[in-house]
Scaffold this motif. Structure first.
Motif, PDB file in Angstrom:
ATOM      1  N   GLY A  20       0.818  -1.261  -0.005  1.00 34.15           N
ATOM      2  CA  GLY A  20       0.048  -0.048   0.027  1.00 34.15           C
ATOM      3  C   GLY A  20       0.988   1.245  -0.046  1.00 34.15           C
ATOM      4  N   ILE A  21       2.062   1.123   0.705  1.00 29.82           N
ATOM      5  CA  ILE A  21       2.764   2.351   0.648  1.00 29.82           C
ATOM      6  C   ILE A  21       3.396   2.575  -0.787  1.00 29.82           C
ATOM      7  CG2 ILE A  21       5.184   3.218   1.543  1.00 29.82           C
ATOM      8  CD1 ILE A  21       4.470   1.772   4.252  1.00 29.82           C
ATOM      9  N   ILE A  22       3.699   1.617  -1.506  1.00 31.86           N
ATOM     10  CA  ILE A  22       4.638   1.743  -2.542  1.00 31.86           C
ATOM     11  C   ILE A  22       3.259   2.457  -3.573  1.00 31.86           C
ATOM     12  CG2 ILE A  22       5.471   0.378  -4.652  1.00 31.86           C
ATOM     13  CD1 ILE A  22       6.382  -1.675  -2.551  1.00 31.86           C
ATOM     14  N   VAL A  23       2.116   1.610  -3.550  1.00 30.73           N
ATOM     15  CA  VAL A  23       1.128   2.081  -4.447  1.00 30.73           C
ATOM     16  C   VAL A  23       0.604   3.434  -4.208  1.00 30.73           C
ATOM     17  CG1 VAL A  23      -1.189   1.687  -5.133  1.00 30.73           C
ATOM     18  CG2 VAL A  23       0.234  -0.198  -4.875  1.00 30.73           C
ATOM     19  N   ARG A  24       0.535   3.914  -3.118  1.00 29.56           N
ATOM     20  CA  ARG A  24       0.266   5.488  -2.934  1.00 29.56           C
ATOM     21  C   ARG A  24       1.314   6.284  -3.204  1.00 29.56           C
ATOM     22  NH1 ARG A  24      -1.409   3.347   2.017  1.00 29.56           N
ATOM     23  NH2 ARG A  24       0.387   3.720   2.992  1.00 29.56           N
ATOM     24  N   GLU A  25       2.498   6.158  -3.024  1.00 30.09           N
ATOM     25  CA  GLU A  25       3.728   6.969  -3.846  1.00 30.09           C
ATOM     26  C   GLU A  25       3.564   6.687  -5.446  1.00 30.09           C
ATOM     27  OE1 GLU A  25       5.362   9.043  -2.150  1.00 30.09           O
ATOM     28  OE2 GLU A  25       4.922   8.370  -0.145  1.00 30.09           O
ATOM     29  N   HIS A  26       3.146   5.669  -5.916  1.00 29.66           N
ATOM     30  CA  HIS A  26       2.913   5.601  -7.461  1.00 29.66           C
ATOM     31  C   HIS A  26       1.857   6.499  -7.822  1.00 29.66           C
ATOM     32  CE1 HIS A  26       5.562   1.804  -8.384  1.00 29.66           C
ATOM     33  NE2 HIS A  26       6.294   2.723  -8.125  1.00 29.66           N
ATOM     34  N   GLN A  27       0.787   6.360  -7.002  1.00 24.50           N
ATOM     35  CA  GLN A  27      -0.562   7.026  -7.294  1.00 24.50           C
ATOM     36  C   GLN A  27      -0.113   8.689  -7.300  1.00 24.50           C
ATOM     37  OE1 GLN A  27      -3.143   6.020  -4.243  1.00 24.50           O
ATOM     38  NE2 GLN A  27      -4.049   4.374  -5.554  1.00 24.50           N
ATOM     39  N   GLY A  28       0.918   9.176  -6.529  1.00 20.09           N
ATOM     40  CA  GLY A  28       0.922  10.506  -6.351  1.00 20.09           C
ATOM     41  C   GLY A  28       1.852  10.845  -7.796  1.00 20.09           C
ATOM     42  N   HIS A 142       8.073   3.208 -17.025  1.00 20.30           N
ATOM     43  CA  HIS A 142       9.003   2.954 -16.008  1.00 20.30           C
ATOM     44  C   HIS A 142       8.084   2.515 -14.773  1.00 20.30           C
ATOM     45  CE1 HIS A 142      12.771   3.127 -13.602  1.00 20.30           C
ATOM     46  NE2 HIS A 142      11.839   3.138 -12.842  1.00 20.30           N
ATOM     47  N   ILE A 143       7.041   3.022 -14.413  1.00 22.69           N
ATOM     48  CA  ILE A 143       6.189   2.806 -13.268  1.00 22.69           C
ATOM     49  C   ILE A 143       5.172   1.582 -13.623  1.00 22.69           C
ATOM     50  CG2 ILE A 143       4.322   3.520 -11.851  1.00 22.69           C
ATOM     51  CD1 ILE A 143       5.298   6.480 -12.393  1.00 22.69           C
ATOM     52  N   LYS A 144       4.757   1.647 -14.726  1.00 21.17           N
ATOM     53  CA  LYS A 144       4.202   0.418 -15.260  1.00 21.17           C
ATOM     54  C   LYS A 144       5.092  -0.999 -15.110  1.00 21.17           C
ATOM     55  CE  LYS A 144       0.886   2.498 -18.442  1.00 21.17           C
ATOM     56  NZ  LYS A 144       0.405   2.733 -19.700  1.00 21.17           N
ATOM     57  N   LYS A 145       6.182  -1.067 -15.290  1.00 22.23           N
ATOM     58  CA  LYS A 145       6.976  -2.146 -15.097  1.00 22.23           C
ATOM     59  C   LYS A 145       6.910  -2.453 -13.660  1.00 22.23           C
ATOM     60  CE  LYS A 145       9.948  -1.650 -19.257  1.00 22.23           C
ATOM     61  NZ  LYS A 145      11.149  -1.461 -19.890  1.00 22.23           N
ATOM     62  N   GLU A 146       7.170  -1.534 -13.042  1.00 18.27           N
ATOM     63  CA  GLU A 146       7.105  -2.055 -11.374  1.00 18.27           C
ATOM     64  C   GLU A 146       5.951  -2.320 -11.036  1.00 18.27           C
ATOM     65  OE1 GLU A 146       8.425   1.895  -9.488  1.00 18.27           O
ATOM     66  OE2 GLU A 146      10.271   1.320  -9.721  1.00 18.27           O
ATOM     67  N   GLU A 147       4.742  -1.824 -11.342  1.00 14.18           N
ATOM     68  CA  GLU A 147       3.602  -2.323 -10.852  1.00 14.18           C
ATOM     69  C   GLU A 147       3.264  -3.385 -11.665  1.00 14.18           C
ATOM     70  OE1 GLU A 147       1.499   2.184  -9.740  1.00 14.18           O
ATOM     71  OE2 GLU A 147       1.072   1.196 -11.821  1.00 14.18           O
ATOM     72  N   GLY A 148       3.701  -3.875 -12.832  1.00 17.16           N
ATOM     73  CA  GLY A 148       3.276  -4.815 -13.582  1.00 17.16           C
ATOM     74  C   GLY A 148       4.114  -6.123 -13.182  1.00 17.16           C
ATOM     75  N   VAL A 149       5.270  -6.138 -12.659  1.00 12.58           N
ATOM     76  CA  VAL A 149       6.314  -6.939 -12.532  1.00 12.58           C
ATOM     77  C   VAL A 149       6.715  -7.044 -11.202  1.00 12.58           C
ATOM     78  CG1 VAL A 149       8.358  -8.279 -13.215  1.00 12.58           C
ATOM     79  CG2 VAL A 149       6.788  -7.043 -14.969  1.00 12.58           C
ATOM     80  N   VAL A 150       7.210  -6.133 -10.626  1.00 12.19           N
ATOM     81  CA  VAL A 150       7.928  -6.170  -9.370  1.00 12.19           C
ATOM     82  C   VAL A 150       6.926  -6.375  -8.112  1.00 12.19           C
ATOM     83  CG1 VAL A 150       9.426  -4.776  -7.526  1.00 12.19           C
ATOM     84  CG2 VAL A 150       9.744  -4.419 -10.185  1.00 12.19           C
ATOM     85  N   ILE A 151       5.852  -5.519  -7.945  1.00 15.86           N
ATOM     86  CA  ILE A 151       4.957  -5.843  -6.978  1.00 15.86           C
ATOM     87  C   ILE A 151       4.213  -7.254  -6.963  1.00 15.86           C
ATOM     88  CG2 ILE A 151       2.653  -5.042  -6.003  1.00 15.86           C
ATOM     89  CD1 ILE A 151       3.764  -2.219  -6.617  1.00 15.86           C
ATOM     90  N   PRO A 152       3.733  -7.570  -8.161  1.00 16.90           N
ATOM     91  CA  PRO A 152       3.117  -8.919  -8.254  1.00 16.90           C
ATOM     92  C   PRO A 152       3.998  -9.890  -7.847  1.00 16.90           C
ATOM     93  CG  PRO A 152       2.346  -7.803 -10.292  1.00 16.90           C
ATOM     94  CD  PRO A 152       3.422  -6.774  -9.448  1.00 16.90           C
ATOM     95  N   ARG A 153       5.189  -9.858  -8.346  1.00 22.57           N
ATOM     96  CA  ARG A 153       6.256 -11.228  -8.243  1.00 22.57           C
ATOM     97  C   ARG A 153       6.620 -10.976  -6.572  1.00 22.57           C
ATOM     98  NH1 ARG A 153       7.177 -15.882  -8.825  1.00 22.57           N
ATOM     99  NH2 ARG A 153       9.408 -16.548  -9.445  1.00 22.57           N
ATOM    100  N   ALA A 154       6.644  -9.884  -6.170  1.00 26.50           N
ATOM    101  CA  ALA A 154       6.919  -9.619  -4.550  1.00 26.50           C
ATOM    102  C   ALA A 154       5.798 -10.422  -3.688  1.00 26.50           C
ATOM    103  CB  ALA A 154       7.153  -8.439  -4.171  1.00 26.50           C
ATOM    104  N   ARG A 155       4.689 -10.019  -4.019  1.00 28.09           N
ATOM    105  CA  ARG A 155       3.435 -10.651  -3.485  1.00 28.09           C
ATOM    106  C   ARG A 155       3.740 -12.089  -3.637  1.00 28.09           C
ATOM    107  NH1 ARG A 155      -1.514  -7.935  -3.050  1.00 28.09           N
ATOM    108  NH2 ARG A 155      -0.868  -6.579  -4.823  1.00 28.09           N
ATOM    109  N   GLU A 156       4.018 -12.630  -4.581  1.00 33.36           N
ATOM    110  CA  GLU A 156       3.855 -13.974  -4.950  1.00 33.36           C
ATOM    111  C   GLU A 156       5.094 -14.805  -4.246  1.00 33.36           C
ATOM    112  OE1 GLU A 156       4.641 -17.126  -8.815  1.00 33.36           O
ATOM    113  OE2 GLU A 156       4.089 -14.956  -9.004  1.00 33.36           O
TER     114      GLU A 156
END
Length: 454
Positions: A20-28, A142-156
């Motif tokens: 949630g912290i990462i997503v909120r900063e990305h939203q900003g 750049h942000i889409k790559k983080e949200e599309g790969v990094v976060i889902p992979r970390a969650r997994e």
């Protein structure tokens, strides 16, 4: 609920909290990019001269995010753990890191193009607009790559223990992504953006000076021509020529013993001149005694801070305003220093000698600002300080320029000094050997080899 279910829920909560912290900063960042699109449309279609202060505040926010959060992925607990658990992501993480470094360079280029656009409006608009479009497009990808790969992979792949470690790091200042201090810095920058943004774009529309660059930003403030000075029989500066324009940051870099501090001492009137001319705002500086130069607007922050250690923080600040006497303006400026440097307010009754090195440096700068300088001479402000404090000091210097103060920065940390500078000079054994814009010197092979370790 069973203990097992409770543990599962707790782990999911920690994971959600971190993400949630990462997503909120990305939203900003997303909202900021959308605002840049609106401002670009306003500039191109409505032929509205860009609000320089708002654009620079937006660039500050994005650049601060890049420097704080993504200087290198290994500094972020999440990335470090992900690289271990999912080695296939390492190339992407490294690519993302390089992207932020390139982005930082592009932001510096955008600052220069914006300045040209403001100065020559409407000439320069097309080049600035195209560069801005390329930058915002690249950052979105750049942000889409983080949200599309990094976060889902970390969650997994990350375990409950991994998420525990991430959460434990969130309140530590040495974790750039989750530290509370860092998030507060982002919050303050976003607040400024909202404050300056026009109401028609959803902001608060605070009235402010829209232009940061002085109208005549090429007006020469200080000229040093054919300057020669000696210590006894030893000549230490040899026909030095330097120019500083109003509103600039000019950096002087060089090794120990090159003569950098000697030049500042000459400007402050503490070292005699053998030959050459010094002109400040059209006046012969040689005819102005050292004790009068502060009143003329030339103020130095000396090497090693040199605060009055047996006096309180507040008394040190008030001494900076000694030539101004006692007035309501001095009291207002004292409050302004406490707002600019909150740690000084907290320590105002402490003896200056009780402060840390970084705190003393802020006190030395605050003391100089109490004199209301027009030309601020900074002598090795990063010397002996920790990396976090050095970054803070250079951020302060950047803010001072925005306030209209012209700055002559003498610094051994060539990379930081030149990245900050409009123009720069390289001094070697008393001779100016290279000069150019900060960007030109950073890319100069000789400078990179001798001073940047590249």
């Amino acid at each position: 609920m069973t203990q097992q279910n409770t543990d599962i829920a707790s782990a999911q909560s920690r994971r959600s909290q971190a993400i949630g912290i990462i997503v909120r900063e990305h939203q900003g960042l997303w909202r900021t990019l959308d605002l840049l699109d609106q401002l670009q449309y306003d500039m191109n279609i409505n032929e509205q001269r860009p609000d320089e202060r708002l654009f620079l505040t937006i660039f500050d926010y994005i650049q601060h995010f890049a420097r704080r959060v993504h200087s290198t992925p290994s500094e972020i607990t999440l990335y470090r753990l992900l690289a271990v658990k999912a080695p296939e992501t390492v190339p992407l993480l490294e690519k993302l890191s390089r992207g932020y470094l390139v982005g930082n360079e592009k932001l510096n280029e955008l600052r220069e193009l914006l300045k040209v656009c403001i100065r020559n409006w409407p000439q320069g608009r097309e080049e600035f607009s195209h560069a801005l479009a390329r930058f915002t497009g690249a950052l979105r990808k750049h942000i889409k790559k983080e949200e599309g790969v990094v976060i889902p992979r970390a969650r997994e792949v990350l375990s409950d223990e991994d998420w525990d470690e991430i959460i434990e790091a969130r309140d530590q200042e040495n974790d750039p992504l989750f530290g509370d201090r860092v998030r507060e810095e982002f919050k303050e920058l976003r607040h400024r953006i909202v404050t300056y943004t026009p109401e028609r774009f959803g902001g608060l529309g605070l009235q402010h000076a829209e232009r940061v660059t002085p109208e005549d930003d090429q007006k020469e403030m200080l000229s040093v021509q054919n300057l020669v000075t000696s210590y006894g029989q030893i000549e230490v500066l040899h026909d030095v020529n330097i120019r500083i324009n109003a509103g600039e940051i000019v950096s002087l870099v060089g090794a120990n013993g090159a003569g950098k501090s000697t030049l500042l001492m000459i400007l402050s009137g503490l070292q005699p001149v053998d030959r050459g001319t010094l002109t400040f705002e059209g006046r012969d500086l040689a005819k102005i005694p050292s004790e009068k130069r502060v009143q003329q607007g030339i103020v130095q922050v000396p090497e090693g801070r040199q605060v009055f250690k047996d006096l309180s923080v507040q008394d040190n600040l008030l001494l900076g305003a000694y030539t101004r006497g006692s007035s309501t303006e001095v009291t207002d400026d004292l409050e302004r220093m406490y707002t600019k440097f909150p740690i000084l307010r907290q320590k105002r009754h402490n003896l200056a000698g009780e402060l840390s090195g970084g705190q003393q440096q802020m006190l030395a700068i605050g003391r100089a600002l109490m004199s209301r300088p027009r030309l601020l001479l900074l002598d090795e402000p990063s010397m002996g300080l920790a990396p976090l404090i050095i970054e803070e000091i250079f951020n302060i210097v950047r803010e001072l320029k925005k306030e209209g103060i012209t700055i002559f920065l003498v610094e051994q940390n060539a990379a930081q000094a030149l990245a900050l500078a409009d123009r720069g000079y390289v001094l070697e054994t008393g001779n100016v050997v290279i000069e150019g814009t900060g960007r030109e010197l950073l890319s100069n092979e000789k400078v990179r080899e001798a001073y940047l370790g590249m």
